[in-house]
Every structure is written in C-alpha cells, then in structure tokens.
Design an enzyme around this catalytic site. Structure first.
Site, PDB file in Angstrom:
ATOM      1  N   GLY A  96      -3.465   3.743  -2.163  1.00 37.52           N
ATOM      2  CA  GLY A  96      -3.519   2.706  -3.175  1.00 37.52           C
ATOM      3  C   GLY A  96      -3.107   1.396  -2.529  1.00 37.52           C
ATOM      4  N   ALA A 153       0.840  -1.200   0.000  1.00 37.48           N
ATOM      5  CA  ALA A 153       0.000   0.000   0.000  1.00 37.48           C
ATOM      6  C   ALA A 153       0.872   1.245   0.000  1.00 37.48           C
ATOM      7  CB  ALA A 153      -0.918  -0.004   1.224  1.00 37.48           C
ATOM      8  N   ASP A 154       0.279   2.340  -0.431  1.00 38.07           N
ATOM      9  CA  ASP A 154       0.951   3.632  -0.356  1.00 38.07           C
ATOM     10  C   ASP A 154      -0.109   4.698  -0.099  1.00 38.07           C
ATOM     11  OD1 ASP A 154       3.771   4.915  -0.988  1.00 38.07           O
ATOM     12  OD2 ASP A 154       2.227   6.268  -1.772  1.00 38.07           O
ATOM     13  N   THR A 155       0.209   5.616   0.803  1.00 30.05           N
ATOM     14  CA  THR A 155      -0.743   6.651   1.202  1.00 30.05           C
ATOM     15  C   THR A 155      -0.152   8.029   0.945  1.00 30.05           C
ATOM     16  OG1 THR A 155      -1.641   5.215   2.935  1.00 30.05           O
ATOM     17  CG2 THR A 155      -2.091   7.579   3.128  1.00 30.05           C
TER      18      THR A 155
END
Length: 207
Positions: free
Chosen positions: A123, A86-88
């Site tokens: 994502g 994930a990436d925020t």
C-alpha cells in the site's frame, strides 16, 4: 559505449522546484529504490502504530498502514512538501506472514512458502498538502520447492528478521526459488516505483 548526456535534466526536475520530497520510511530497500529513480529526498521515518487484528483482510491492510504512517507525519510537513509512505506484506492462503522476529519462525515461514504461490501487497500513499494519491499494488510469486538445506543456507547468510514473509526477493532465495513473478518486481522489494513516480508527476502538474 553509451554514457550520460551532459545538460539533460531529470524529467521531474523543474516540477520539483520548490518542493521537498520526504520518504516516511527508514527501510534501506525503499531508500535504494527511490535513489534509483534519480530523485533527491529526505528520510523521515514514521513511528505509527502498525498493530492490527489477526483476521484483517491482507489485501486492505497495507494501505491502512501506509495511511497511518502518513498521518503520523502530517504535522511535520509544509504545504509544499511531498510525502511518500508505504507498507508491504506477504500473504499466503489468506493469512499475513509478518516479519518473523526469530530464526525458527522464519524457517517455518519459508517451509510454508515452499512450492506455493503467494501474494505481496504494497500500500502506498503520496501526499502534498490536501492532495493525496494512494493505492495498493499486488504481485504474485511462485516459489520452487525448497529443501531444508537450502532454507538453512539462506538463513545463515541473509538478514530476514525484519522482512515480511522472512525473505527478500533480491536475496539469494529470490534468485534460486522465485521461478515466476506476476506483477511489479519492485513492489516485492517494498516500493512500486512506477506508481510512485506517476503520483509525484501528477501532484506536481507534470503532463
């Protein structure tokens, strides 16, 4: 007083037999959220390149980076392994507010967020073998106006340099300034847990 009921297994326990769940992140916030889902997992950070053009669309960037993190780990996986990456990011008025790196930049970010709406995008990518479920989750947050004294107090007591937008919603500033949250709260912390849970269930054949 209600308590645990002996003999009741986790809803995904049977489906997860024969699978190893891997979190491709060392973020303590993502680790804590996944632990709260009640799943056993291994932490295996990705060393993927997270650089990107300055003019990239904030709504599409997190999924690009989540997929990049997954690709960096694909060679370490068995066919039955389930990988979560994930990436925020925090976006304000179409601009990405990165991890600040310095206290001065963190202070500048918080001044910009004061009294405004901003958007947090995460994502996520959940992969098992050739199967993949991915997406982007959007949450909108409004901050009350912040005084210089409040910003300085927050920066003096919380680690912010590794946090997108220079804040954590679970920190003091979230308690006193985030007066409206539209969407997944856990998404703002860094992992949209309901989406992750359903993705794991789908990949393992849980109806």
């Amino acid at each position: 007083m209600a308590g645990k009921t002996p003999g009741v297994r986790h809803p995904l326990a049977r489906a997860m037999e024969g699978h190893r769940l891997i979190l491709g992140s060392k973020s303590p916030r993502r680790v804590a959220l996944l632990e709260e889902l009640g799943l056993e997992f291994e932490v295996r950070p990705s060393d993927a390149d997270e650089s990107h053009p300055d003019d990239v669309n904030p709504a599409t960037l997190p999924l690009i980076l989540a997929k990049r993190k997954a690709e960096a780990l694909i060679g370490t996986l068995a066919e039955t392994d389930i990988l979560i990456t994930a990436d925020t990011i925090v976006a304000l008025e179409g601009r990405v507010l990165e991890k600040p790196g310095t206290i001065d930049r963190a202070r500048s970010f918080l001044r910009e967020l004061s009294g405004k709406w901003h958007t947090v995008y995460t994502g996520y990518c959940v992969r098992m073998g050739r199967k993949e479920i991915d997406g982007t989750v959007e949450t909108k947050i409004h901050f009350c106006p912040l005084t210089s004294r409040e910003i300085d107090y927050y920066l003096s007591r919380c680690e912010v340099l590794d946090k997108a937008g220079a804040y954590g919603i679970q920190d003091w500033i979230g308690l006193m300034a985030a007066d409206e949250v539209r969407g997944s709260y856990n998404n703002v912390i860094g992992l949209p847990t309901s989406y992750i849970y359903r993705a794991i269930a789908e990949l393992t054949g849980v109806k």
